[in-house]
Design an enzyme around this catalytic site. Structure first.
Site, mmCIF file in Angstrom:
data_model
loop_
_atom_site.group_PDB
_atom_site.id
_atom_site.type_symbol
_atom_site.label_atom_id
_atom_site.label_comp_id
_atom_site.label_asym_id
_atom_site.label_seq_id
_atom_site.Cartn_x
_atom_site.Cartn_y
_atom_site.Cartn_z
ATOM 1 N N LYS A 12 -9.905 -19.786 0.546
ATOM 2 C CA LYS A 12 -8.880 -18.802 0.157
ATOM 3 C C LYS A 12 -7.553 -19.476 -0.230
ATOM 4 O O LYS A 12 -7.344 -20.666 0.065
ATOM 5 C CB LYS A 12 -8.667 -17.832 1.325
ATOM 6 C CG LYS A 12 -9.869 -16.920 1.622
ATOM 7 C CD LYS A 12 -9.523 -15.945 2.759
ATOM 8 C CE LYS A 12 -10.630 -14.948 3.041
ATOM 9 N NZ LYS A 12 -10.240 -13.980 4.105
ATOM 10 N N TYR A 52 -13.639 -6.640 -2.506
ATOM 11 C CA TYR A 52 -13.406 -6.160 -1.138
ATOM 12 C C TYR A 52 -13.537 -4.637 -1.025
ATOM 13 O O TYR A 52 -12.984 -4.050 -0.098
ATOM 14 C CB TYR A 52 -12.026 -6.598 -0.663
ATOM 15 C CG TYR A 52 -11.966 -7.994 -0.055
ATOM 16 C CD1 TYR A 52 -12.868 -8.394 0.949
ATOM 17 C CD2 TYR A 52 -10.991 -8.908 -0.442
ATOM 18 C CE1 TYR A 52 -12.796 -9.651 1.522
ATOM 19 C CE2 TYR A 52 -10.914 -10.181 0.138
ATOM 20 C CZ TYR A 52 -11.823 -10.543 1.121
ATOM 21 O OH TYR A 52 -11.749 -11.784 1.704
ATOM 22 N N PHE A 60 -5.182 -2.596 5.667
ATOM 23 C CA PHE A 60 -4.791 -3.900 5.127
ATOM 24 C C PHE A 60 -5.376 -4.168 3.731
ATOM 25 O O PHE A 60 -5.191 -5.254 3.179
ATOM 26 C CB PHE A 60 -5.194 -5.028 6.094
ATOM 27 C CG PHE A 60 -6.664 -5.056 6.469
ATOM 28 C CD1 PHE A 60 -7.611 -5.636 5.626
ATOM 29 C CD2 PHE A 60 -7.100 -4.480 7.661
ATOM 30 C CE1 PHE A 60 -8.960 -5.660 5.975
ATOM 31 C CE2 PHE A 60 -8.451 -4.504 8.015
ATOM 32 C CZ PHE A 60 -9.387 -5.092 7.158
ATOM 33 N N ARG A 88 -21.247 -18.170 9.007
ATOM 34 C CA ARG A 88 -20.362 -17.328 9.835
ATOM 35 C C ARG A 88 -19.995 -18.081 11.113
ATOM 36 O O ARG A 88 -18.862 -17.993 11.585
ATOM 37 C CB ARG A 88 -21.047 -15.995 10.176
ATOM 38 C CG ARG A 88 -21.329 -15.079 8.984
ATOM 39 C CD ARG A 88 -20.111 -14.507 8.326
ATOM 40 N NE ARG A 88 -19.235 -13.800 9.219
ATOM 41 C CZ ARG A 88 -18.209 -13.040 8.802
ATOM 42 N NH1 ARG A 88 -17.963 -12.866 7.506
ATOM 43 N NH2 ARG A 88 -17.423 -12.458 9.664
ATOM 44 N N ASN A 115 -6.757 -16.626 6.741
ATOM 45 C CA ASN A 115 -7.738 -17.287 7.615
ATOM 46 C C ASN A 115 -8.639 -18.271 6.863
ATOM 47 O O ASN A 115 -9.729 -18.609 7.308
ATOM 48 C CB ASN A 115 -8.539 -16.251 8.402
ATOM 49 C CG ASN A 115 -9.267 -15.267 7.503
ATOM 50 O OD1 ASN A 115 -9.312 -15.446 6.295
ATOM 51 N ND2 ASN A 115 -9.851 -14.249 8.101
ATOM 52 N N HIS A 118 -13.714 -17.296 3.329
ATOM 53 C CA HIS A 118 -14.552 -16.094 3.340
ATOM 54 C C HIS A 118 -16.007 -16.536 3.420
ATOM 55 O O HIS A 118 -16.375 -17.571 2.867
ATOM 56 C CB HIS A 118 -14.368 -15.291 2.045
ATOM 57 C CG HIS A 118 -15.437 -14.244 1.848
ATOM 58 N ND1 HIS A 118 -15.338 -12.996 2.413
ATOM 59 C CD2 HIS A 118 -16.637 -14.289 1.218
ATOM 60 C CE1 HIS A 118 -16.444 -12.308 2.112
ATOM 61 N NE2 HIS A 118 -17.245 -13.072 1.380
ATOM 62 N N GLU A 129 -22.539 -10.902 -3.606
ATOM 63 C CA GLU A 129 -21.316 -11.700 -3.807
ATOM 64 C C GLU A 129 -21.574 -12.908 -4.712
ATOM 65 O O GLU A 129 -20.699 -13.299 -5.496
ATOM 66 C CB GLU A 129 -20.763 -12.143 -2.444
ATOM 67 C CG GLU A 129 -20.257 -10.957 -1.631
ATOM 68 C CD GLU A 129 -19.702 -11.322 -0.258
ATOM 69 O OE1 GLU A 129 -19.205 -10.412 0.424
ATOM 70 O OE2 GLU A 129 -19.773 -12.511 0.131
#
Ligand code: IDP
Ligand code: MG
Length: 136
Positions: A12, A52, A60, A88, A115, A118, A129
């Protein structure tokens, strides 16, 4: 045993901006992920909104989409046995403060919104995706 999967990973904007691309990639490689395809891009906010879309009702959502489109990102197809869950685990919890020691988000994440990475959350979403970013 042979359950080779592909998943989508994104480095990100907060991590790209801090020049963490090669450090994060080396974590994937050390953990036996193969980087099958990768590209550095910057997306429009409208594309982030599509990506998203599952979060569109969340408070958010707007900030999240502004953020993902705020600077360059690295999108990658990662391959490994059970890649979705393995990625993950390597990423750690959404909130870096709650992420386990040694995970990417624990080491590099700044906050719940910044963070650093992704990762797809299911095999089905991984395919969606991957197609989103790589289907020609
Ligand atoms: P994930 O990235 O661990 O799969 P999701 O729940 O799918 O987490 O949320 C997508 C992204 O939205 C997160 O990575 C994070 O950047 C952001 N996000 C999630 N929850 C919050 C929140 O409570 N406040 C701000 N941003 C959030
Ligand atoms: Mg998610």
């Amino acid at each position: 045993m042979n359950n080779l999967e592909q998943t989508l990973s994104i480095i990100k904007p907060d991590a790209v901006e801090r020049n963490l691309e090669s450090e994060i990639k080396s974590m994937f490689i050390k953990n036996n992920f193969k980087i099958i395809k990768e590209k550095k891009i910057q997306i429009e906010k409208s594309e982030a909104e599509k990506f998203y879309k599952v979060h569109e009702t969340k408070p958010f959502y707007n900030d999240l989409c502004s953020y993902l489109s705020s600077g360059p990102i690295i999108v990658m197809i990662l391959e490994k046995e059970n890649a979705v869950i393995a990625n993950r685990e390597l990423m750690g919890s959404t909130n870096p403060k709650e992420a386990k020691e040694g995970t990417i988000r624990k080491i590099y994440g700044i906050s719940i919104d910044k963070n650093s990475v992704h990762g797809s959350d299911s095999l089905e979403n991984a395919q969606i995706e991957i197609d989103f970013f790589f289907k020609v």
